[in-house]
Scaffold this motif. Structure first.
Motif, PDB file in Angstrom:
ATOM      1  N   ALA A 146      -6.312   5.735   4.209  1.00 49.93           N
ATOM      2  CA  ALA A 146      -6.203   4.279   4.154  1.00 49.93           C
ATOM      3  C   ALA A 146      -7.577   3.623   4.151  1.00 49.93           C
ATOM      4  CB  ALA A 146      -5.382   3.779   5.333  1.00 49.93           C
TER       5      ALA A 146
ATOM      6  N   HIS B 255      -7.489  -1.443   6.874  1.00 46.70           N
ATOM      7  CA  HIS B 255      -8.283  -0.409   7.530  1.00 46.70           C
ATOM      8  C   HIS B 255      -9.059  -1.036   8.692  1.00 46.70           C
ATOM      9  CE1 HIS B 255     -10.224   3.515   7.648  1.00 46.70           C
ATOM     10  NE2 HIS B 255     -11.318   2.865   7.992  1.00 46.70           N
TER      11      HIS B 255
ATOM     12  N   TRP C  57       0.835  -1.199   0.000  1.00 46.68           N
ATOM     13  CA  TRP C  57       0.000   0.000   0.000  1.00 46.68           C
ATOM     14  C   TRP C  57       0.874   1.256   0.000  1.00 46.68           C
ATOM     15  CZ3 TRP C  57      -0.566   3.760   3.897  1.00 46.68           C
ATOM     16  CH2 TRP C  57      -1.619   4.671   3.682  1.00 46.68           C
TER      17      TRP C  57
ATOM     18  N   THR D 166       0.828   3.939  -3.058  1.00 49.35           N
ATOM     19  CA  THR D 166       0.343   5.302  -2.824  1.00 49.35           C
ATOM     20  C   THR D 166       1.506   6.279  -2.726  1.00 49.35           C
ATOM     21  OG1 THR D 166       0.257   4.750  -0.473  1.00 49.35           O
ATOM     22  CG2 THR D 166      -1.810   4.637  -1.700  1.00 49.35           C
TER      23      THR D 166
ATOM     24  N   ALA E 172      -7.945   0.634   2.053  1.00 53.18           N
ATOM     25  CA  ALA E 172      -6.915  -0.394   2.224  1.00 53.18           C
ATOM     26  C   ALA E 172      -7.451  -1.557   3.048  1.00 53.18           C
ATOM     27  CB  ALA E 172      -5.683   0.204   2.898  1.00 53.18           C
ATOM     28  N   GLU E 173      -6.849  -2.704   2.824  1.00 53.10           N
ATOM     29  CA  GLU E 173      -7.357  -3.918   3.458  1.00 53.10           C
ATOM     30  C   GLU E 173      -7.148  -3.891   4.964  1.00 53.10           C
ATOM     31  OE1 GLU E 173      -7.040  -8.668   3.103  1.00 53.10           O
ATOM     32  OE2 GLU E 173      -5.694  -7.475   1.855  1.00 53.10           O
TER      33      GLU E 173
END
Lengths: 262, 198
Positions: free
Chosen positions: B158, B164, B136, B140, B161-162
């Protein structure tokens, strides 16, 4: 050598000429021969193709027809295995009949199916002790195939298991009640065990008292048969019911829970 | 169990596997092979259930586990006993997919936390989370920048994002992996920790 007339340098030319003529004639003969053979072959191939085309549906859908067709091919010297060259591009004549029309040869079909059967038996052996209903095997294979693949029947699966015989494998068909099972472990079922497995087919499970009532067995006999099968991993035990219940692992693979009591 | 519930729409119900409706699945099987098959099925069920509900830890006390839908199928009235649950957890632990909370810090407890009730369920291991975070940061373009741990967990940046909403302690573990590899540095004190990615 040099005493005779007529033998001069020209003789060399002449002989060269004749041998060249023989050669051209020979090659011409050869090519016509080959051409004739090729025509014959292509006629034969197109006939076979035609036959396969008109009956493609039957070959694909009808297992007995499929077997007959394979037998016919074998009789006229077409080896379905040798001619099933999947990697040949579509221009290549050899083998593409099968590839084009059936997607695979009939024998290939069974060998491939046999491989899948072995896979399914291996995958499920830990949970069923190496005994699985043919119907369940079919269900699993059908589900794992890509859509558009030809249908397979239980009969095909029985045939596929038959192709494993030359390998001296432990795969065999046993009948429990009216249903065929594939046994993938070297284990003979005694009559009591077969009777239990047959009883299990009704509800998915069976208990000692159920066997005593329905088969008029003594408690010890029922207990022994159940415990044996459980010990072999062919039945699963449920201790959270009033009386211990012995379940067929086949019911775990069932698509929806039809046999679960409320 | 989940600390903060952000405005997540209720997830679709978890699709239990077939064996979940199979009564003997909840009784320990005697046959070794069968038992192993049973453990394997339970292990994958626990992982997929926790992943679905984004559970990072499970509490295995008698009272909490006995009503927990993962281990209790009300429809067929079968539940997995606490000792069997522990066996499943142990199975996962040997596979690197579970860890007793406080268990790895061997300095505080000699018995390795075996008697503890709370267990990490690693449907992603800290190493895997580290890779996710690293990916990530990379995608980013935040290498070299400083983020607070709170930003990583709950920040808007985020959100998709996974990781999060990840459990803070697990985030620490994952970042620890990156720190060890020299890919990140953590600084600051308890409340306001930050991390810099290299």
């Amino acid at each position: 050598m040099s005493s005779r007339k007529g033998i001069g340098l020209a003789a060399f030319d002449r002989s060269r000429l004749t041998s060249a003529q023989y050669a051209t004639h020979g090659s011409a003969l050869r090519s016509t021969n080959a051409q004739a053979l090729e025509t014959q072959l292509s006629v034969f191939r197109s006939l076979l193709q035609q036959f396969a085309q008109t009956h493609a549906k039957d070959i694909r859908s009808n297992p007995t027809f499929r077997a007959q067709f394979a037998r016919m091919c074998a009789a006229i010297g077409v080896d379905p295995l040798a001619s099933s060259n999947h990697s040949s591009d579509n221009g290549g004549a050899s083998g593409s009949i099968w590839a084009q029309l059936l997607g695979r040869s009939v024998n290939d079909f069974y060998f491939e199916l046999a491989v899948r059967v072995v896979e399914v038996c291996g995958e499920t052996r830990p949970e069923n002790g190496g005994l699985i209903e043919v119907r369940k095997v079919r269900e699993r294979i059908v589900k794992s195939r890509v859509e558009g693949a030809s249908d397979i029947t239980e009969d095909d699966i029985l045939r596929a298991v038959g192709t494993l015989k030359p390998l001296g494998s432990a795969y065999s068909i046993v009948r429990v009640g009216s249903k065929p099972y594939i046994r993938s472990v070297p284990k003979e079922l005694n009559t009591d065990q077969s009777a239990v497995l047959e009883a299990v087919q009704v509800l998915g499970y069976v208990s000692v008292s159920m066997l005593m009532v329905n088969l008029h067995w003594a408690r010890a006999r029922a207990q022994t048969a159940l415990e044996d099968l459980e010990g072999e991993g062919m039945l699963w035990i449920d201790k959270q019911s009033e009386e211990w219940e012995y379940w067929s692992p086949g019911f775990m693979l069932e698509s929806q829970d039809p046999g679960i009591p409320g | 169990m989940q600390s903060q519930t952000t405005t997540t729409t209720t997830p679709p119900p978890f699709q239990f596997p077939r064996e979940y409706s199979f009564p003997p699945f909840f009784t320990r099987q005697h046959n070794l092979t069968t038992h192993h098959a049973q453990l394997t099925k339970w292990a994958s069920l626990v992982l997929s259930y926790c992943r679905h509900h984004r559970l990072y830890k499970l509490t295995l006390s008698d009272s909490s586990a006995s009503q927990f839908p993962l281990f209790y199928n009300a429809k067929i009235n079968r539940r997995l006993g606490i000792s069997d649950i522990r066996e499943v957890v142990e199975f996962l632990r040997r596979d690197g997919r579970a860890e007793w909370v406080g268990g790895s810090d061997s300095n505080n407890k000699e018995d390795g936390g075996e008697g503890g009730d709370v267990v990490w369920i690693y449907w992603r291991t800290p190493e895997e989370w580290a890779a996710v975070i690293e990916g990530w940061v990379e995608s980013t373009a935040q290498r070299g920048s400083v983020l607070t741990l709170y930003e990583l967990r709950e920040g808007d940046g985020a959100r998709g994002a996974e990781f999060h909403g990840i459990e803070p302690e697990l985030l620490q573990k994952a970042l620890g992996v990156l720190v060890k590899r020299g890919k990140a540095q953590i600084f600051g004190n308890e409340d306001s920790q930050g991390v810099k990615f290299f």
